[in-house]
Design an enzyme around this catalytic site. Structure first.
Site, PDB file in Angstrom:
ATOM      1  N   ASP A   2       0.820  -1.200   0.068  1.00 12.05           N
ATOM      2  CA  ASP A   2       0.117  -0.030   0.041  1.00 12.05           C
ATOM      3  C   ASP A   2       0.824   1.194   0.080  1.00 12.05           C
ATOM      4  OD1 ASP A   2      -2.349   1.587   0.004  1.00 12.05           O
ATOM      5  OD2 ASP A   2      -3.153   0.407   1.712  1.00 12.05           O
ATOM      6  N   GLU A  18       3.351   5.110  -3.875  1.00  7.96           N
ATOM      7  CA  GLU A  18       3.644   6.215  -4.572  1.00  7.96           C
ATOM      8  C   GLU A  18       5.194   7.001  -4.285  1.00  7.96           C
ATOM      9  OE1 GLU A  18      -0.252   5.232  -4.191  1.00  7.96           O
ATOM     10  OE2 GLU A  18       0.869   6.073  -2.831  1.00  7.96           O
ATOM     11  N   ASP A  63      -7.793   4.297  -3.836  1.00  7.37           N
ATOM     12  CA  ASP A  63      -8.880   4.681  -2.636  1.00  7.37           C
ATOM     13  C   ASP A  63      -9.954   5.389  -3.504  1.00  7.37           C
ATOM     14  OD1 ASP A  63      -7.463   3.370  -0.734  1.00  7.37           O
ATOM     15  OD2 ASP A  63      -6.679   5.207  -0.056  1.00  7.37           O
TER      16      ASP A  63
END
Length: 955
Positions: A561, A564, A637
């Site tokens: 998760d 980035e 998300d």
């Protein structure tokens, strides 16, 4: 033609003539290199001072590097490319033709216009593919960051107005074809994935070899709102009227003020809101008129959180919602005439006291010329690859030859995945697993999301003993119940974590976020940062902890998760650059590559330890080449809204057409409006229908995974057993297992033939230009046209059936001709799916999990109308023996004229292979309509297969 000695010696002689004569005239010189040509421009009046390197990597792939006069000599170092491609020899011819230099392989031609250095690309038949626009002073603009000297680099290409352009990663703009004047930001961000590779229906691809934040397409900067002529609600020129009112009682006005720029983009912009106004209690109206100084197609770019509605001239153009902390984006294309006034109204309801809202716009393009550009913040050169191919699949194959194969994911990953944000205790997770098995809902995978560790110990990979007292026993029990477990692993380490001292002492952390003192949102709030994936020792140390604390317990897959990296949400891009501190160079230069190196460390770490267990990584961000590291992506998300649902279709197609095949999303959406927490009857029914429709879509993706915030996302938590939503969700979970042999076979094709499972219609129907504008349909493999239903209450769905095929309703077998739209039935419990003529579709037995029983009985659905074939692939289902040839294939061929199905002899072998099986064959045609919902109504042709060739006459 192939390179020959006489061509070489002739070229050498020509080179000396060119060097001696051109140097006197102020024209470029050139010389042959290892796999191409180097051209040098000095004081040439028609071109920049530059060095142009042209190098073939394969017969269908060429690399272009353009270095300004004072730039660094290019190297072959690359994070994107496989090491093995750097020293391959390629035969090519080389000649000068007038004022042009020609380089040719058997698959690709490159023409350099010598006066300007402009490069033009052609396929093997001499057909134009794409051409550079001339470089100018804007191509190289000097810049620096953190002591790193580089250029902002720009390159624009001339493209055809009638070609389709796809790829470039995953974006939430609902756009599938980027040859529409769009501006695409290649910047890793939650819900946005940057992959700088595109493909065209003219059968070429471009890999922009740059790691920094890049703008693609229309690279002109966006304009602020006040670039329009603005008029207030009462006609005053220069602003819109902004009214901040009590959202519970709109007659109570907090403040009215003029606003000519709407730019509340980041945390650092929150001070711009009216002093003393609490956004959490407010509704904001923007009213007035806009007039553009230009005529043509404009794009309005919105970033928002909360609820937003946009009207232009009284027409509602958009109605959206996003959670406060995770702003979304959308674009509105509008035709405007110069100086013509249009009434604009925006209704915005912020959610929380920190909210985000920005409005910018792009003016119409300049002139009739169709161009597509790349503009990157940092680079030493204009650096890109061009790929040619017979079709888009062939182009993607060239891309994967350079950047790496996409391995076959384990068989169990093609089952159903259940996740939730989050299972808070061992007891909760075990109860959900037991409920699935008790209710006999097919499932293979369950997911443990974040915060299974003690509150302060983020980064430790240690289970919190209070909530997960026996993780070893829990995982063992899950395995006994035929579950696999994926677990969330963030690249984040709290300052209070037990592993922080080790990583800190070895300089393996990005420390700026610690010194800035930012705290996360957990408990009391903890200072934290991310580990330095660019340091090989740091990658090994990170994997070492994963191995010792998770892999040895039996964890099967990794959920990476925030990759980035999302070190802190909603800080500005400049602040993000400051907290990302790669050990190899500046953050500006390497900004988009963090997820690539993060996946590399985990993939290499696990493969070194265990070759019998395939690496599976699910990551929120992705970069070019990451497919070689056992990585799949999900779309982040996203919100649980119909609009976000529809946007995922184009997002997934373009991600797949970026050469990166494994993709999914949170079925049901992640972020949930409060109206669904304690819903009234109407909201509850909408919630159930939304999830049912989303499950229908999820069944036809590389990974079928439900996930999201509260309410819980298990089918039995969404609706009771007698509800249509529950019935539909179970139908598509069961269907997923029925299609296991089909899905696993196209996954194998993705590895062996560089195929793509999610397929934009332009991949299979490139000459049918009607498909270029369609952004909500796609092919799932060669045989299923999927048409998700993305509107509440919709029971009929407009579907385009491409030219050149007959099409059969998947459920009933009803036949339709191609080349037109139909109004397809879309009852609550079904998503419209159609099968093209010539398909051979394997349909398996019901399963509770992928390895419950061998697929020794398969139904073969053969669709008449043209010849067809399908290759059934099987292997051990896990491990990497397939890379060494341990697998089998059975090819089926259908002759439509003879109505004959040929089953070829089985090729290959592997341990545990099925030796004998039964096939049940149905021929489906216009005189014999038959679909999967009514198979029981007719008897199949039955035959036994033991690996030898056989033919079956179909009546």
């Amino acid at each position: 033609m192939f390179f020959r000695k006489e061509i070489f010696f002739g070229a050498v002689l020509m080179l000396w003539i060119v060097v001696s004569t051109y140097a006197q005239q102020g024209v470029p010189t050139y010389q042959k290199t290892h796999n191409g040509v180097k051209l040098t421009y000095r004081n040439v009046p028609t071109a920049l001072d530059q060095e142009l390197y042209i190098d073939f990597y394969t017969e269908q792939v060429v690399r272009i590097r353009v270095v300004p006069e004072d730039g660094k000599k290019p190297t072959n170092e690359s994070l994107i490319l496989k090491d093995t491609v750097l020293d391959q020899r390629v035969d090519f011819s080389f000649s000068q033709q007038g004022d042009s230099l020609m380089l040719q392989t058997t698959r690709l031609s490159v023409k350099v216009f010598l006066p300007s250095g402009t490069v033009h690309f052609f396929d093997s038949d001499g057909k134009s593919l794409v051409k550079e626009c001339p470089r100018d002073a804007r191509s190289f603009q000097k810049n620096a960051y953190d002591g790193d000297r580089f250029y902002q680099v720009d390159q624009t290409f001339q493209i055809s107005p009638d070609e389709g352009i796809y790829g470039l990663g995953q974006h939430q703009n609902g756009v599938m074809n980027y040859n529409t004047g769009r501006r695409i930001s290649l910047l890793q961000y939650n819900t946005e994935i940057a992959v700088p590779f595109l493909v065209s229906t003219k059968n070429y691809g471009i890999l922009w070899h740059n790691y920094s934040i890049t703008t693609a397409g229309d690279t002109r900067p966006l304009l602020p709102l006040n670039a329009f002529r603005l008029y207030s609600n009462d006609g005053q020129q220069g602003w819109l009227t902004a009214r901040y009112v009590n959202k519970e009682n709109e007659s109570e006005v907090y403040q009215v003020r003029p606003e000519s720029v709407i730019d509340y983009n980041y945390l650092s912009d929150q001070h711009k809101y009216p002093h003393g106004v609490q956004l959490s209690k407010s509704k904001v109206y923007y009213d007035g008129e806009i007039a553009s100084p230009y005529s043509g197609l404009h794009y309005l770019h919105f970033k928002y959180s909360g609820y937003i509605k946009v009207w232009l001239d009284g027409k509602l153009l958009q109605d959206r919602w996003r959670e406060a902390w995770n702003a979304g984006t959308f674009e509105l294309p509008v035709e405007l005439k110069a100086d013509e006034r249009h009434r604009l109204r925006i209704e915005w309801i912020p959610v929380g006291n920190e909210s985000y809202f920005t409005l910018n716009w792009q003016r119409p393009k300049d002139g009739p010329e169709q161009v597509f550009g790349f503009s990157s913040e940092a680079g030493d050169a204009v650096d890109y690859f061009v790929f040619s191919g017979e079709n888009i699949d062939d182009v993607i194959s060239g891309y994967r030859q350079l950047t790496g194969k996409a391995g076959i994911m384990p068989l169990w990953s093609f089952g159903y995945w259940q996740s939730r944000e989050r299972y808070k205790t061992q007891t909760e997770l075990e109860h959900v697993a037991e409920t699935f098995r008790r209710r006999r809902i097919p499932i293979d995978n369950i997911v443990q999301d974040w915060s299974y560790w003690a509150e302060h110990d983020w980064g430790s990979h240690e289970f919190d003993a209070k909530r997960f007292p026996d993780p070893d026993g829990m995982i063992k029990k899950l395995h006994q119940q035929h579950f696999k477990l994926m677990i969330s692993v963030w690249p984040k380490i709290n300052e209070q974590s037990s592993v922080f001292p080790e990583f800190n002492a070895n300089n393996w952390l990005f420390m700026r976020n610690i010194y800035d003192g930012r705290k996360d949102w957990i408990g009391q709030g903890y200072t934290s940062t991310f580990y330095d994936v660019y340091n090989a020792d740091a990658r090994q140390a990170f994997w070492k902890h994963m191995h010792a604390k998770l892999f040895t317990k039996g964890v099967d897959a990794w959920w990476m998760d925030a990759s980035e990296p999302d070190i802190h949400s909603n800080i500005s891009v400049d602040e993000r650059k400051s907290v990302l501190q790669p050990s190899v160079g500046s953050s500006v230069r390497y900004y988009n590559t963090f997820p690539l190196l993060n996946a590399k460390g985990i993939y290499e770490g696990q493969r070194e330890i265990d070759e019998n267990k395939r690496v599976f990584i699910l990551t929120r961000s992705f970069f070019a080449g990451q497919q070689r590291y056992g990585a799949a992506a999900w779309s982040g998300d996203i919100a649980s809204t119909w609009a976000d649902f529809k946007d995922q279709i184009a997002a997934g197609v373009n991600f797949s057409m970026s050469g990166t095949p494994y993709w999914t999303m949170d079925a049901g959406g992640f972020l949930v409006q409060k109206k669904y927490y304690e819903p009234n009857v109407s909201d509850l029914e909408e919630w159930r229908e939304l999830n049912a429709r989303w499950y229908q879509y999820g069944a036809f993706l590389p990974l079928f995974r439900a996930h999201g915030q509260f309410p819980a996302r298990e089918p039995f938590a969404i609706a009771p057993e007698d509800h249509a939503a529950y019935t539909s969700m179970l139908y598509y979970i069961d269907l997923r297992y029925r299609l296991l042999s089909y899905n696993y076979s196209i996954a194998a094709r993705t590895y062996f033939d560089d195929y793509s499972m999610i397929r934009g219609l332009a991949m299979d129907f490139p000459t049918d230009t009607a498909v270029y504008a369609i952004n909500d349909q796609y092919m799932w493999g060669p045989s299923l046209l999927v048409n998700p239903v993305t509107k509440m209450g919709q029971r009929v769905r407009r579907v385009y059936l491409p030219k050149g095929k007959d099409w059969y309703d998947f459920y009933s077998g009803t036949r339709y001709s191609g080349g037109h739209f139909i109004e397809a039935e879309a009852p609550y419990e079904r998503v419209p799916v159609f099968v093209p003529s010539g398909s051979i579709l394997p349909w398996g037995q019901p399963l509770q999990y992928t390895t419950e029983k061998p697929q020794d009985e398969l139904t073969l659905l053969v669709y008449e109308g043209e010849d067809g074939e399908f290759t059934l692939y099987e292997d051990a289902g896990d491990g990497y023996a397939y890379e060494k040839g341990a697998y089998s294939t059975i090819t089926f061929r259908y002759n439509d004229k003879q109505r004959m199905l040929t089953v070829e002899g089985r090729q290959g072998t592997f341990e545990g292979m099925i030796q004998k099986r039964r096939f049940h064959v149905f021929l489906i045609g216009k005189t014999a309509p038959l679909g999967v919902d009514v198979l029981h109504q007719k008897k199949p042709i039955k035959c036994t297969y033991e690996g030898r060739p056989m033919t079956i006459k179909l009546n």
